[in-house]
Design an enzyme around this catalytic site. Structure first.
Site, PDB file in Angstrom:
ATOM      1  N   ASP A  73      52.458  47.891 -21.773  1.00 43.12           N
ATOM      2  CA  ASP A  73      52.420  47.894 -20.308  1.00 43.12           C
ATOM      3  C   ASP A  73      53.785  48.131 -19.683  1.00 43.12           C
ATOM      4  O   ASP A  73      53.875  48.574 -18.540  1.00 43.12           O
ATOM      5  CB  ASP A  73      51.893  46.545 -19.789  1.00 43.12           C
ATOM      6  CG  ASP A  73      50.420  46.363 -20.078  1.00 43.12           C
ATOM      7  OD1 ASP A  73      49.687  47.349 -19.957  1.00 43.12           O
ATOM      8  OD2 ASP A  73      50.009  45.251 -20.427  1.00 43.12           O
ATOM      9  N   HIS A 101      44.075  36.458 -15.833  1.00 44.08           N
ATOM     10  CA  HIS A 101      44.379  35.395 -14.869  1.00 44.08           C
ATOM     11  C   HIS A 101      43.686  35.612 -13.533  1.00 44.08           C
ATOM     12  O   HIS A 101      43.602  34.689 -12.731  1.00 44.08           O
ATOM     13  CB  HIS A 101      45.892  35.277 -14.664  1.00 44.08           C
ATOM     14  CG  HIS A 101      46.603  36.592 -14.606  1.00 44.08           C
ATOM     15  ND1 HIS A 101      46.882  37.312 -15.735  1.00 44.08           N
ATOM     16  CD2 HIS A 101      47.079  37.322 -13.568  1.00 44.08           C
ATOM     17  CE1 HIS A 101      47.512  38.428 -15.407  1.00 44.08           C
ATOM     18  NE2 HIS A 101      47.633  38.460 -14.096  1.00 44.08           N
ATOM     19  N   ASP A 130      41.902  42.201 -20.082  1.00 42.00           N
ATOM     20  CA  ASP A 130      42.819  42.749 -19.100  1.00 42.00           C
ATOM     21  C   ASP A 130      42.779  41.902 -17.829  1.00 42.00           C
ATOM     22  O   ASP A 130      41.714  41.494 -17.369  1.00 42.00           O
ATOM     23  CB  ASP A 130      42.402  44.198 -18.791  1.00 42.00           C
ATOM     24  CG  ASP A 130      43.245  44.817 -17.699  1.00 42.00           C
ATOM     25  OD1 ASP A 130      44.464  44.942 -17.885  1.00 42.00           O
ATOM     26  OD2 ASP A 130      42.668  45.191 -16.644  1.00 42.00           O
TER      27      ASP A 130
END
Length: 1507
Positions: free
Chosen positions: A647, A504, A501
């Site tokens: 999401d 980045h 999760d």
């Protein structure tokens, strides 16, 4: 499994490079040309950080990928004199993808076979019902379940806000009766039971970056989360956040408000914080002068001494805080830029300057900084407010009901005052102000010490989370490291893979370490990442560091049907059609010789089609000697391509319902991991929100099938079948605005499957219609078709209070292997092609298998059996090549355009949209194709040209047949046999054949030139240089060399360079020929050719010189050089050592006297020995003449005085001398040609007087003649030296002693022209043009030619000077950089007015010439040998050999990458490419070959790779 060949080179470790393999593959490391023959330290670590044992087998370095994850291969050079050109330590990552193996002996999955369905764990309910819930997924075709975290959730109930990472959710009803460990054990038992029964694999999200705000454990460890104490640069962001919050609280009683007035009030309110913010960014000068950074250094003194702007900013930030805990680093862009513009030095008189600068910064720049921050804040807040309260697609809240924005900081137990003043906060209060986590599309927020994202309100915040702080190492925050390591290991025990999760925004070192811990628990761990950096290069860096197998990508976020096709092309195309890299052979059931199409093995009517993997006949290998060897090329990041992630909101509001099926069809056509979410497949018309959703999924026993499940099952089965059967190549075609066709090809059978999807994007894409595809094929077979035939839905029907339900009334028809298709008609056309006539309905999906025509199958069978997998083809090639001589091979492999045209051929092959090839021969094609294959660039113009027709093959065959070479007829038969193969496979088939031909030619060359095999450790480079002998030595019709009695029509000649010096009078330069001849001909054993050139040029002797340029068979030579004859003498001496009869070879002279014209019938015949004696006699007597036909016709630039030639001997020293300031008599022969710059007719480098290398070669010739006299071979023992009216007779021995005695006296220069250089040898002696003191590389020629002339200590010092001042990357600078005339960039197109550079006047005034490097390194070698003799401990043999191998690395790189496959003439400064340089130059290769052979004689060692 396969053996994958990985080329190691200086640039392979680039962040963008991504090398993927499979666990079980074997990696074979190959050195790139730069690293060949260099001794390396080579190490490899596996995914858990342990050292991997590297095996040496048959000169290859191998290691096996035993587990999944990143393998780091690191290497460094033992010696590194060129460290400035590449890193001393290079690292490349090979990422091993896992093979998921079930515990119940079921079929394993490669990652391209994974089909995952996402579930919110909280909606799955108790584990006792999971098997029933997941049965829905199984019936939908999925083999993998993705679960959100199984931990207890925080107060928000968000699936990603965890109350504790060490507590399993009570909603799972595990009934373990114990604590956390018991719950883990019970959950593991349930998951394993489901896995064993169903074969399902499980993934879970790992959350590393935040915890819920209700987590109490973390409060005892404030160093583990970001707060204002440990990250003071967040203070401005906090003050702004607090101010916004206070402003929002004032709106509680307001039901509605105008947005324009709201923005104005917000601006006015925020202005109240500006003074406090300015305080933060202003620098306190008094503190800078008072506060000590160390006992002896004030802060301002420290600042003045900082050269790094980051360090300076850090010092400035320290000033504003009393306590050391606040000493962080602020990243204020304006401050940084401002400091960079200042001259920060440590001199005391700069104090006032820096004080004034900082005062200016405080008064002028800081208000601007604060104003910019507040403006960005207003823009960010207004964007959120408009969405929340006014946007048509937003929630449309009322003011006062919800906060205007989410808080960036969570504050608890802190007492506030009305003023925003930092000084009132204690350390304890600052720790309680916790930073919330979030995400941003801009800069990364992994390093909070240098981010402005929070201050500028660029973070989409998760208000229920606290952002975790790991620090730079475990020691900085040990509790959170231990906490997360345990959590990660526990999840690896339970699950087959992770979805990271917010990857980045995960610190790289954190992800690396935690995944190492996880892989200790589960070596075949599959890692998927939510990775959105916006940069593929940054993605690749993270993927390599962490070892990420797949990145989540989503089709439903596309903005058009065309964008859909682009996404499939980018993420769903493992290899393009006609790929040069086979990926299917090692992992499927088809061997390279098979021509059976997948349709013959399994069809949609079979019970195994197409999801239940048939494991019979599995021919997978384990990396043994029989395994396929495949080059490992850099690839794009691998994707888990999803039609819809969990999401994002459902797509039903954006697209018509039929488009849901279309997205799924495209997803399943892609060659990668695929996935979806439960709500999408059940047609749930609203977002199953990770925070708000509380209902449960239905189990199979509660479900109906009026949704996507039947279609998904068929599509996923198709996806699995395509992977099983080896359809590894992909082509994406936007057939129509609304129609995307994904074609999956099999690389060996050339069968294909077309997946045709008619999108239904919006009202503009709702039409049905027809589309026809015509393509070659024997038969077509419809595998499946699916469409939505009814969609009468009522969204209210999905509002079940307890269970998540989708739309009803949707009817989807799925027909697998239909007897008669409703959507496509397959028919045979008159031209033999198949016609596929499609009739589309919106959102439909059709898959059709097409088998290639019978003629194509026959051609493929021939290629696979008789060429690709046959030793017979190689043996047949060797047989037809056995009759080829080196001139045939020159014709077959090389020949540039001008060489071809001069001999009446049509020139080199021209490729549309690419241009002419470098050579007409095989190398011309391979030079381009090697790059095409390396990059797998199937769209290159070369490939397009072959796909359109066999013209390249016809060109090669016809050209070879024109020369009546047997191999031409052989290749004609081979190409005819494969002519019918599918056109898109032609490039790789053509490449396979010409590569085999080239290999056969190499084997033939090795037999004809045995010296290649004897070159030992330098064998690769020596072979490449030896090939330039084949490349540059050949017969061209208009060569100017006089014919010899046995040569009939023409003499074999050395081209000075290609393509610039390929034919006519420009091909054969006397100087170039005899500088290159020892390396290109003598060292390669081509002694007969060398003899013919020696004798041929001897025929043209006139004035005691041999010509520099020849034309008309020697009838119009030009004698404008003084040095060519001495290079000729040197070549005669070297050749004589191999052919003792050379001196008695007859020479039929063309010129009876200096004044008579050339005549082939001239009766004057002498021997080669006579010619040498004549050269020495004429020089001793003095040479003076005016060039024949002097004037503009002969040389349009030279001034009239320049045609007057002189040469002779200095009677006092014995030195060869000559020339004048009006002409150039040596290799530095540039004459100016620019009237505008004033250099026309002026020699740039006259080198008149006694040039050092001519003196050395004169000494060598005279000494040799003396030796021949003394041993009874020489016929003349003395000469008469004349000077004006005086003359004296001297013997050869006396002459040589004169030179030796005077050499050091005249040429050694300890200091002078350039100051104290350490010493060097003058370039000339007695020059009238002022060139004596110039520092040039010519002295190294003399060191090699006549080392006995040099005093060794002086030679050592000179070589040091030359190495420091002149040695470049691949060549030697022709003039010292300290010289006023130094200009290192050569440009003949310079039409400026600079005297020194116009029209390339600086040709020999700084550019770096490659051939000179050969002599410099040979001189260096002689020096090393003498130093070793004087001191045996000076350097070991291995160290000396390694020094030279390393210095030659750039040359190896050049010859491997140059389009002409040679060493260039010259480079600009530091090895920079010079566009005006001749790409392959004879003397560059020849001189380096001489060096290599000399190295081999002295150091016959092999460079062994060490571990």
């Amino acid at each position: 499994m396969a053996v994958l060949l990985l080329d190691l080179g200086p640039n392979i470790g680039h962040k963008r490079n991504l090398y993927r393999a499979h666990a079980g593959d074997t990696i074979c490391l190959q050195l790139s040309p730069e690293l060949k023959e260099i001794q390396l330290y080579l190490t490899c670590t596996n995914p858990v950080g342990e050292k991997v044992v590297l095996k040496q087998e048959s000169g290859k370095t191998l290691f096996k990928l035993t587990s999944a994850g990143p393998y780091k291969v690191a290497w460094s050079m033992v010696t590194d004199p060129l460290s400035k050109h590449w890193p001393r330590v290079s690292i490349v990552t090979v990422l091993a993808d896992p093979v998921l193996t079930p515990t119940n002996s079921g079929p394993s999955l490669s990652i391209d076979q994974i089909a995952a369905q996402s579930h919110l764990t909280k909606c799955c309910g108790a584990v006792q019902r999971w098997e029933d819930v997941f049965r829905v997924s199984i019936e939908s075709g999925y083999n993998t379940i993705h679960l959100t975290p199984v931990q207890e959730l925080g107060v928000s109930k968000s699936s990603y806000s965890l109350h504790s990472h060490h507590k399993i959710s009570s909603s799972l009803n595990l009934e373990s009766g114990g604590g956390y460990e018991d719950d883990l054990e019970m959950l593991s038992k349930h998951l394993l039971e489901i896995h064993n029964k169903t074969g399902l694999f499980f993934l879970t999200d790992v959350v590393w970056n935040h915890v819920s705000i209700c987590n109490r454990e973390i409060l005892s460890h404030p160093e583990s989360y970001y707060n204002l104490n440990n990250t003071p640069n967040l203070i401005p962001a906090y003050l702004i956040d607090r101010s916004i919050h206070e402003f929002g609280n004032k709106l509680n009683d307001v039901a509605d408000i105008d947005l324009a007035s709201f923005e104005l009030k917000l601006k006015n309110h925020l202005l109240g914080t500006s003074q406090t913010l300015e305080k933060l960014y202003k620098i306190d000068l008094n503190k800078m002068l008072e506060v000590k950074e160390s006992p002896k250094t004030t802060l301002i003194e420290s600042l003045l001494g900082k050269k790094d702007v980051d360090d300076a900013v850090k010092v400035l930030w320290k000033v504003n805080y009393k306590e050391p805990e606040y000493a962080g680093e602020v990243d204020v862009g304006m401050l940084r830029l401002f400091l960079e513009q200042q001259e920060i030095t440590s001199e005391p008189d700069q104090n006032s300057k820096i004080s004034a600068a900082i005062s200016h910064f405080n008064d002028v720049e800081v208000p601007v900084i604060v104003d910019q921050i507040l403006n960005k804040t207003v823009v960010a807040v207004m964007g959120t407010v408009k969405y929340r309260f006014a946007d048509e697609h937003g929630p449309k809240h009322s003011f006062g009901n919800v906060p205007i924005v989410d808080r960036y900081f969570h504050v608890s137990d802190v007492t506030f005052t009305e003023e925003l003043d930092l000084d009132i906060y204690s350390k304890e209060d600052a720790q309680k102000i916790k930073t919330c986590n979030g995400w941003t599309t801009g800069e990364s927020i992994t390093d909070m010490n240098c981010t402005m994202a929070y201050t500028n309100r660029e973070v989409v915040i998760w208000g229920d989370s606290v952002k975790l702080r790991y620090g730079d190492s475990r020691e900085e925050s040990p509790w959170i490291w231990d906490y997360m390591t345990r959590y990660t290991r526990d999840m690896a025990r339970l699950f087959h893979g992770f979805r990271i999760d917010n990857c980045h925004n995960t610190p790289l070192h954190v992800g690396e370490e935690l995944l190492r811990a996880a892989r200790h628990m589960r070596p075949q761990l599959y890692i998927v990442a939510e990775l959105f950096t916006g940069s593929e290069e940054k993605d690749c860096e993270i993927i390599n560091r962490m070892g990420i197998n797949s990145c989540v990508r989503e089709l439903s976020q596309s903005h058009s049907p065309r964008h859909l096709g682009e996404l499939i092309y980018h993420y769903g195309e493992s290899q393009p059609c006609g790929s040069f890299i086979s990926t299917s052979t090692p992992r499927d059931k088809i061997t390279p010789g098979d021509t059976i199409t997948p349709g013959d093995k399994k069809t949609p009517g079979d019970k195994n089609f197409p999801g239940d993997k048939n494991t019979s006949g599995d021919k997978n290998t384990s990396g043994d000697k029989n395994a396929p060897h495949i080059s490992l090329a850099s690839s794009r990041p691998h994707a888990m391509l999803m039609d819809q992630t969990h999401d994002n909101p459902c797509p039903f509001g954006q697209h018509p319902l039929p488009n849901v099926l279309a997205l799924s069809g495209l997803m399943c056509a892609a060659k990668c991991s695929i996935g979806s979410n439960r709500g999408y497949d059940e047609l749930v018309p609203h977002h199953i929100h990770v925070v708000e959703e509380e209902r449960l999924y239905r189990g199979w026993s509660q479900s109906d099938v009026k949704d996507l499940k039947p279609a998904k099952r068929a599509l996923i089965k198709l996806h699995q079948w395509l992977e099983d059967m080896g359809y590894s190549e992909t082509f994406v075609d936007q057939a129509r605005e609304d129609v995307v066709i994904v074609t999956r090809h099999h690389p060996h059978t050339c069968s294909k499957v077309l997946v045709v999807v008619a999108t239904n994007w919006n009202e503009n894409y709702t039409r049905t219609g027809q589309h026809t595809v015509s393509l070659p094929g024997e038969k077509g077979k419809v595998l499946l078709e699916a469409e939505i035939v009814s969609s009468q839905t009522d969204p209210k029907q999905s509002n079940n209070r307890n269970f998540i339900t989708g739309l009803s009334g949707v009817q989807i028809e799925v027909r697998e292997y239909p007897e008669s298709s409703k959507m496509v008609k397959v028919s045979k056309l008159e031209d033999g092609n198949l016609s596929l006539d499609f009739l589309f309905s919106p959102g439909c999906v059709v898959a059709v298998e097409v088998k290639p025509p019978q003629s194509s199958q026959t051609a493929l069978q021939y290629f696979n059996s008789n060429i690709l997998c046959s030793d017979t083809f190689a043996k047949d090639l060797d047989k037809v090549c056995s009759t080829l001589n080196l001139l045939d091979l020159n014709y077959m492999l090389y020949r540039c355009d001008e060489e071809e045209r001069v001999d009446g051929c049509g020139g080199v092959y021209h490729v549309p949209h690419h241009g002419n090839l470098t050579y007409a021969g095989i190398v011309g094609f391979l030079e381009v194709f090697d790059k095409v294959v390396k990059n797998n660039d199937t769209g290159h113009p070369m490939c397009r040209n072959l796909c359109e027709g066999w013209w390249m093959a016809h060109y090669i065959v016809n050209r070879l047949k024109h020369r009546n070479l047997q191999i031409g007829f052989f290749l004609e038969c081979a190409f005819l046999a494969i002519e019918a193969i599918p056109n898109y496979t032609r490039p790789k088939v053509f490449y396979a054949i010409i590569s085999s031909v080239y290999s056969a030619c190499l084997r033939r060359i090795r037999k004809l030139i045995p010296s290649i095999e004897a070159s030992g450790s330098n064998s690769w480079f020596a072979e490449q240089l030896t090939l330039t002998s084949v490349q540059l030595v050949g017969k061209v019709g208009d060569t100017g060399i006089p014919v010899l009695p046995h040569t009939k029509d023409s003499v074999v000649s050395i081209a000075a360079g290609l393509p610039h010096f390929s034919h006519g009078f420009m091909r054969c330069w006397g100087r170039d020929t005899f500088i290159a001849l020892p390396g290109l001909l003598i060292q390669t054993g081509r002694l007969d050719v060398a003899r013919d050139l020696v004798v041929g040029f001897a025929r043209t002797l006139r004035y005691g010189l041999i010509p520099n340029l020849l034309s008309e068979r020697g009838h119009r030579p030009r004698y404008n050089c003084r040095d060519a004859v001495w290079w000729w003498c040197r070549s005669v001496k070297l050749l004589y050592e191999h052919q003792p009869t050379l001196l008695h070879e007859p020479v039929h002279r063309l010129f009876y006297t200096d004044d008579t014209p050339a005549s082939p019938q001239n009766p004057f015949v002498c021997t080669v020995l006579d010619v040498i004696n004549e050269v020495l006699e004429r020089h001793a007597a003095g040479i003076e003449f005016r060039e024949e036909n002097a004037g503009r016709e002969l040389d349009e630039h030279l001034l009239d005085q320049g045609f007057n030639m002189t040469a002779g001997v200095d009677p006092e020293t014995g030195f060869i001398r000559g020339g004048s300031r009006h002409n150039c008599g040596t290799w530095m022969d540039k004459v100016g040609s620019s009237p505008e710059a004033g250099n026309k007719g002026i020699p740039a480098t006259p080198r008149d007087g006694s040039a050092i290398e001519l003196v050395a070669m004169g000494y060598q010739a005279v000494s040799w003649m003396a030796e021949l006299v003394e041993c009874g071979i020489g016929t003349i023992s003395e000469v008469v030296m004349k000077t004006g009216s005086t003359q004296k007779t001297v013997t050869y021995r006396e002459w040589s002693e004169m030179i030796r005695e005077n050499f050091e006296k005249k040429f050694w220069c300890a200091s002078g022209y350039y100051g104290d250089t350490g010493g060097y040898y003058r370039d000339t002696v007695g020059s009238e043009s002022g060139g004596d003191e110039k520092l040039r590389p010519n002295q190294t020629f003399a060191m090699v030619i006549a080392p006995e002339l040099f005093h060794h200590p002086n030679m050592t010092l000179a070589l040091k000077t030359v190495g420091t001042k002149l040695a470049g990357l691949v060549g030697m600078s022709t003039l010292s950089p300290d010289d006023g005339d130094y200009e290192p960039y050569y440009d003949t197109g310079n039409h400026g007015t600079d005297y020194r550079t116009a029209h390339g006047f600086n040709y020999h005034q700084g550019p770096q010439w490659v051939w000179c490097m050969g002599f410099y390194l040979r001189a260096k070698l002689r020096d090393f040998l003498q130093l070793k003799k004087d001191n045996p401990d000076f350097m070991s043999d291995e160290e000396v050999a390694q020094y030279f191998a390393t210095v030659l690395a750039p040359h190896r790189a050049m010859i491997s990458s140059d389009p002409y496959r040679g060493l260039t003439e010259l480079t600009n400064k530091d090895g920079q490419h010079c566009p005006n340089s001749c790409p392959t130059q004879a003397w560059s290769s020849g001189c380096l070959l001489e060096l290599l052979m000399e190295l081999q004689q002295n150091f016959p060692v092999t460079m062994v790779t060490e571990q």
